[in-house]
Design an enzyme around this catalytic site. Structure first.
Site, PDB file in Angstrom:
ATOM      1  N   THR A   1       1.492  -2.043  11.402  1.00  0.00           N
ATOM      2  CA  THR A   1       0.967  -2.717  10.164  1.00  0.00           C
ATOM      3  C   THR A   1       1.322  -3.762   9.081  1.00  0.00           C
ATOM      4  O   THR A   1       1.764  -2.968   8.405  1.00  0.00           O
ATOM      5  CB  THR A   1      -0.090  -1.704   9.025  1.00  0.00           C
ATOM      6  OG1 THR A   1      -0.650  -0.173  10.263  1.00  0.00           O
ATOM      7  CG2 THR A   1      -1.125  -1.239   8.395  1.00  0.00           C
TER       8      THR A   1
ATOM      9  N   LYS B   1       5.201  -6.893   3.896  1.00  0.00           N
ATOM     10  CA  LYS B   1       4.615  -5.497   3.745  1.00  0.00           C
ATOM     11  C   LYS B   1       4.275  -4.721   4.627  1.00  0.00           C
ATOM     12  O   LYS B   1       3.632  -5.268   5.738  1.00  0.00           O
ATOM     13  CB  LYS B   1       3.205  -4.775   2.448  1.00  0.00           C
ATOM     14  CG  LYS B   1       1.700  -5.528   2.890  1.00  0.00           C
ATOM     15  CD  LYS B   1       1.639  -4.634   4.254  1.00  0.00           C
ATOM     16  CE  LYS B   1       0.541  -3.409   3.804  1.00  0.00           C
ATOM     17  NZ  LYS B   1       0.051  -2.403   3.435  1.00  0.00           N
TER      18      LYS B   1
ATOM     19  N   THR C   1       1.264  -1.041   0.050  1.00  0.00           N
ATOM     20  CA  THR C   1       0.214  -0.086   0.059  1.00  0.00           C
ATOM     21  C   THR C   1       1.314   1.531   0.652  1.00  0.00           C
ATOM     22  O   THR C   1       1.512   1.728  -1.167  1.00  0.00           O
ATOM     23  CB  THR C   1      -1.029   0.015   0.898  1.00  0.00           C
ATOM     24  OG1 THR C   1      -0.342  -0.131   2.587  1.00  0.00           O
ATOM     25  CG2 THR C   1      -2.348  -1.005   1.212  1.00  0.00           C
TER      26      THR C   1
ATOM     27  N   GLU D   1       7.002   4.901   7.336  1.00  0.00           N
ATOM     28  CA  GLU D   1       6.449   6.474   6.288  1.00  0.00           C
ATOM     29  C   GLU D   1       7.907   7.649   6.677  1.00  0.00           C
ATOM     30  O   GLU D   1       7.367   8.121   7.992  1.00  0.00           O
ATOM     31  CB  GLU D   1       5.190   6.519   6.330  1.00  0.00           C
ATOM     32  CG  GLU D   1       3.749   5.357   5.985  1.00  0.00           C
ATOM     33  CD  GLU D   1       2.845   5.625   6.286  1.00  0.00           C
ATOM     34  OE1 GLU D   1       2.098   4.929   5.338  1.00  0.00           O
ATOM     35  OE2 GLU D   1       2.229   5.825   7.221  1.00  0.00           O
TER      36      GLU D   1
ATOM     37  N   SER E   1      -6.840  11.103  -0.326  1.00  0.00           N
ATOM     38  CA  SER E   1      -7.068  11.682  -0.853  1.00  0.00           C
ATOM     39  C   SER E   1      -7.428  11.311  -2.218  1.00  0.00           C
ATOM     40  O   SER E   1      -6.450  10.026  -2.601  1.00  0.00           O
ATOM     41  CB  SER E   1      -6.408  12.494  -0.970  1.00  0.00           C
ATOM     42  OG  SER E   1      -6.359  13.814   0.969  1.00  0.00           O
TER      43      SER E   1
ATOM     44  N   ASN F   1       0.397  10.566   6.224  1.00  0.00           N
ATOM     45  CA  ASN F   1      -0.523  10.065   6.163  1.00  0.00           C
ATOM     46  C   ASN F   1      -1.919  11.360   6.064  1.00  0.00           C
ATOM     47  O   ASN F   1      -2.925  11.050   6.258  1.00  0.00           O
ATOM     48  CB  ASN F   1      -0.443   9.992   8.297  1.00  0.00           C
ATOM     49  CG  ASN F   1       0.317   8.400   7.710  1.00  0.00           C
ATOM     50  OD1 ASN F   1      -0.096   7.585   7.833  1.00  0.00           O
ATOM     51  ND2 ASN F   1       1.612   9.035   8.477  1.00  0.00           N
TER      52      ASN F   1
END
Length: 413
Positions: free
Chosen positions: A195, A184, A158, A285, A413, A408
């Site tokens: 996650t 992942k 993702t 991230e 969006s 994030n």
């Protein structure tokens, strides 16, 4: 959005060369238009007799696929794996369970076996119903041609900026065997588990009971020892599938934890788990630094672990790393707030090999210049010795940058 992300500066140079695992076939396809234009369905087909073990999220708000896997893991038998990326199939009421059941039934019909032998994972946005019809149609499309582990790893991404894989090839009793796995994970990463999704395959004939014990031990020092943002997902899953195909090549099955071959197999599997876990941290991230927190001298291992997590999850420590600021005072604060036994006057703190503070003072030979230079490295080790006992723990984390907020803030969006 995911396709716009720049590849993490901590990413490996290339996806590793992973050996095929006898008894496993991998397939991918797009569900509808796919996820940002790429395949977002993974299907794995395993031979009859494949054993399975797993570790699942501790979240009290788990996804429908987690409930399904938790109910069927005790059976210990697998014929298939289905993973979709883009929709977590979580917090959608009864429709979530209905989608899982429809997917399992359709997959069992395609692959053979029964629905309880089909394991399912979903990752992506929470709260959006997942329509099973496009997913089932994609399963039939996927079966037209098999793919390699890199394609499989790409299909489950993702916000990941690179595909993650790790493996090991070795021999047991003179028989060549293989472990190959993918994962992942990038954000919502915290111990218990992350996650993250991870799937490991091996041709070693090993019972589900033995496999689970070995997995639990390895998971504690890999996927349960990483944190990006102290958030635990609804969907965290680690599954290990053992096809047992090496049995036909003369390898006697491992069915007892007292079997001396367990140690050799466990060492290889644990190395694969740790490799995948660290790749997730390297893809945190917005991450630019890999943080390794080593705590020693605690009153117990559990106490050391709590303190290590307090440091690794501290926004002040993480932003100091991002700014390459050797602010060891933030480490002191993180130790103090952990709520575990600590003595200010016995505490020693290291950045790498540099002792920056000890015995309640800044180290006499502390050099701001040397410490600042060390903080420019991509991997930063923070060492804390509490001087109270023999408890120790290691937790892996990363820095906190503006990139994390951007990713994030734009996620839906």
């Amino acid at each position: 959005m995911a396709e716009k992300l720049a590849v993490s500066p901590l990413a490996p140079d290339h996806f590793p060369s992973l050996d095929k695992v006898e008894g496993v076939e991998l397939f991918t396809a797009p569900i509808g238009a796919g996820y940002h234009g790429r395949h977002n369905l993974l299907l794995a087909r395993m031979i009859e007799g494949t054993s399975v073990a797993g570790v699942l999220t501790n979240s009290k708000c788990p996804s429908a696929p987690i409930d399904w896997c938790r109910n069927n893991l005790p059976i210990g038998v697998a014929r298939g794996l289905v993973v979709n990326a883009g929709n977590a199939n979580a917090f959608v009421g009864r429709v979530g369970a209905d989608t899982v059941l429809a997917t399992a039934e359709a997959t069992a019909k395609l692959l053979g076996g029964v629905p309880s032998e089909i394991f399912i994972s979903s990752t992506g946005v929470i709260g959006e119903p997942l329509d099973p019809q496009p997913l089932v149609a994609a399963l039939e499309q996927a079966l037209k041609h098999s793919v390699d582990f890199e394609a499989a790893a790409n299909a489950i991404r993702t916000t990941d900026t690179f595909a993650k894989g790790a493996g090991a090839s070795f021999d047991i009793d003179g028989v060549d065997v293989t472990i190959s796995g993918i994962a992942k994970g990038s954000g919502m990463i915290a111990p218990n588990m992350a996650t993250m999704l991870s799937y490991i395959f091996t041709d070693v004939p090993v019972s589900a009971v033995v496999l689970r014990s070995i997995l639990l031990e390895g998971n504690a020092k890999s996927f349960n020892a990483i944190t990006v943002d102290n958030d635990t997902s609804t969907s965290d899953t680690c599954l290990v599938f053992a096809t047992g195909a090496a049995k036909a090549r003369g390898l006697v099955p491992i069915t007892d934890l007292d079997d001396p071959r367990c140690a050799e197999f466990a060492q290889a599997l644990h190395a694969v788990l740790k490799d995948l876990a660290l790749q997730i941290i390297r893809d945190g991230e917005g991450a630019t630094k890999l943080m390794v927190v080593n705590v020693s001298g605690a009153v117990s291992n559990q106490s050391a672990d709590i303190i290590a997590r307090s440091i690794a999850n501290s926004p002040l420590v993480k932003t100091a790393l991002a700014g390459e600021d050797a602010n060891w005072g933030r480490v002191v604060a993180a130790v103090g707030k952990a709520g575990e036994p600590a003595d200010r006057d016995k505490l020693q703190i290291r950045f790498g090999d540099l002792v920056v503070a000890k015995q309640g003072y800044r180290s006499a030979d502390y050099s701001e210049e040397d410490a600042s230079q060390y903080m420019k490295n991509q991997q930063i080790e923070i060492g804390v010795d509490l001087g109270l006992g023999v408890g120790e723990a290691t937790v892996y984390g990363c820095d906190l940058t503006h990139g994390y907020v951007t990713i994030n803030g734009d996620y839906r969006s």
